[in-house]
Design a protein around this motif. Sequence first.
Motif, mmCIF file in Angstrom:
data_model
loop_
_atom_site.group_PDB
_atom_site.id
_atom_site.type_symbol
_atom_site.label_atom_id
_atom_site.label_comp_id
_atom_site.label_asym_id
_atom_site.label_seq_id
_atom_site.Cartn_x
_atom_site.Cartn_y
_atom_site.Cartn_z
ATOM 1 N N ASP A 75 19.833 -31.217 6.117
ATOM 2 C CA ASP A 75 20.236 -32.450 5.441
ATOM 3 C C ASP A 75 20.223 -32.315 3.911
ATOM 4 O O ASP A 75 20.900 -33.091 3.228
ATOM 5 N N ALA A 76 19.455 -31.356 3.351
ATOM 6 C CA ALA A 76 19.310 -31.245 1.888
ATOM 7 C C ALA A 76 20.052 -30.064 1.305
ATOM 8 O O ALA A 76 20.247 -29.992 0.085
ATOM 9 N N VAL A 77 20.482 -29.124 2.142
ATOM 10 C CA VAL A 77 21.093 -27.899 1.630
ATOM 11 C C VAL A 77 22.601 -27.978 1.781
ATOM 12 O O VAL A 77 23.125 -28.406 2.817
ATOM 13 N N GLN A 78 23.316 -27.543 0.774
ATOM 14 C CA GLN A 78 24.762 -27.449 0.786
ATOM 15 C C GLN A 78 25.174 -26.328 -0.160
ATOM 16 O O GLN A 78 24.331 -25.710 -0.822
ATOM 17 N N GLU A 79 26.465 -26.055 -0.204
ATOM 18 C CA GLU A 79 26.935 -25.020 -1.127
ATOM 19 C C GLU A 79 26.629 -25.429 -2.572
ATOM 20 O O GLU A 79 26.918 -26.548 -2.979
ATOM 21 N N GLY A 80 26.045 -24.491 -3.320
ATOM 22 C CA GLY A 80 25.630 -24.764 -4.694
ATOM 23 C C GLY A 80 24.150 -25.043 -4.828
ATOM 24 O O GLY A 80 23.613 -25.060 -5.941
ATOM 25 N N GLU A 104 12.418 -18.556 6.939
ATOM 26 C CA GLU A 104 12.093 -19.864 6.360
ATOM 27 C C GLU A 104 12.989 -20.079 5.131
ATOM 28 O O GLU A 104 13.240 -19.161 4.369
ATOM 29 N N ILE A 105 13.475 -21.301 4.981
ATOM 30 C CA ILE A 105 14.306 -21.672 3.831
ATOM 31 C C ILE A 105 13.677 -22.888 3.162
ATOM 32 O O ILE A 105 13.371 -23.885 3.835
ATOM 33 N N ARG A 106 13.491 -22.778 1.870
ATOM 34 C CA ARG A 106 12.923 -23.899 1.109
ATOM 35 C C ARG A 106 13.892 -24.272 -0.020
ATOM 36 O O ARG A 106 14.406 -23.398 -0.722
ATOM 37 N N LEU A 107 14.107 -25.537 -0.172
ATOM 38 C CA LEU A 107 14.928 -26.019 -1.281
ATOM 39 C C LEU A 107 14.091 -26.009 -2.559
ATOM 40 O O LEU A 107 12.941 -26.458 -2.551
ATOM 41 N N VAL A 108 14.661 -25.464 -3.626
ATOM 42 C CA VAL A 108 13.942 -25.453 -4.911
ATOM 43 C C VAL A 108 13.860 -26.877 -5.420
ATOM 44 O O VAL A 108 14.882 -27.546 -5.639
ATOM 45 N N GLY A 109 12.659 -27.357 -5.652
ATOM 46 C CA GLY A 109 12.453 -28.736 -6.071
ATOM 47 C C GLY A 109 12.826 -28.961 -7.533
ATOM 48 O O GLY A 109 12.860 -28.046 -8.356
ATOM 49 N N LEU A 110 13.076 -30.242 -7.850
ATOM 50 C CA LEU A 110 13.431 -30.600 -9.217
ATOM 51 C C LEU A 110 12.294 -30.289 -10.175
ATOM 52 O O LEU A 110 12.519 -29.785 -11.279
#
Length: 417
Positions: A75-80, A104-110
């Motif tokens: 839900d949080a990951v997309q191209e870019g 494991e994949i983690r989104l880099v937080g703001l």
Amino acid sequence: MATTSSPEAPLPVGKVSALIGGWIDRLGAVWVEGQITQLSRRPGAGVVFLTLRDPQADVSLTVTCFRSVFDRVADAVQEGSRVVVHAKPEWYAARGQLSLRAAEIRLVGLGELLARLEQLKRRLAGEGLFAAERKRPLPFLPQCVGLVTGRGSAAERDVMENARRRWPAVRFEVRNVPVQGVSAVERVSAAVRELDEHPEVDVIIVARGGGSVEDLLPFSDEGLVRLVAAARTPVVSAIGHEPDQPLLDFVADLRASTPTDAAKRVVPDVGEELTKIRHLRDRARRHVLGRVEREQHGLDGVRSRPALAAPHRMLDGRAHELESLLERARRTLGHRLDRAQGDLGHTLARVVALSPAATLERGYAVLQRADGTVVTDPAQTAPGEGLHARVAHGSFGVTVGEPAAVGAEAPAGRDQP
């Protein structure tokens, strides 16, 4: 990995691929950070394929993961998106391809992104890239403006319309590039480099509209920041809105709050400049007229003085004085000459009266002996002695006679000594 081979005994391709695979299998899992450039989720497939790109370099790797791993962040990951992947390198021997198997994949937080940007900002500032003394002044009237912005974007329209409204003769060299996404840094850098080398471009504007921190990340790229710092042409940063401050704002020669503000800061307003020229001309005219009036007033004051109003009057007065002095000098000199003439006459009379010639004129004579001595006493002569007699009008000789008795008169017509 070391093995023996030679031209006579080469290794088969399958053997080499197997050897490479064995060496890669011995590598452990690693944490990798990058930006997703491609995302492939085929319906019904149990594996998701990603392409992870390094934002700082033109390097990318293929990443595979099970759908269950990807669904956790789907839900949080997309191209870019920027992500951190925990993966193990894998070698596909049949095709000789390297990929990463993600566990494991983690989104880099703001917050993490902002912390990294702040760390980079401090490091670049420590190198002096943001120093005010490095910033170059913009040209007063650029003949050609370089513009790096998105194609058909509001930023491009705002810059060009406002600039031409202010100065219709301005020319643009526009480079349309992606202003976000995986290729933004590379394309923006190439455009800035090209415009910096353009001989007619006097100033470069890098512009885009507002966006999130992630959207503006390309304009905080270290490579782009260093490129702008080394550029010979002044660079204006017009990224986002007033609160947005990518690192490009700090290294640029001028930071504009918006693209519209960049247009106003880069080219002057022709109406305002004409008004300034008119005001300056009026001010110069007033100063010149005031100066002329002051000088005329001073000249009138000088001319009104008696010495300049009627200069002949002073000369007339001096002429009368000069005539009086000349007359007085003549009289004084005449008196002095008269007195000198009188004194000279008196002196001449005395000289004449006292001169021997005057005495001779009265009938006297001077007797001289033969040796020229003057006879002053009868005792100096002897009877019969010849003497020389000098009278007023000549001389003659005489002879000394006998001495006469005292009181006796001499015979008439005879000379007596």
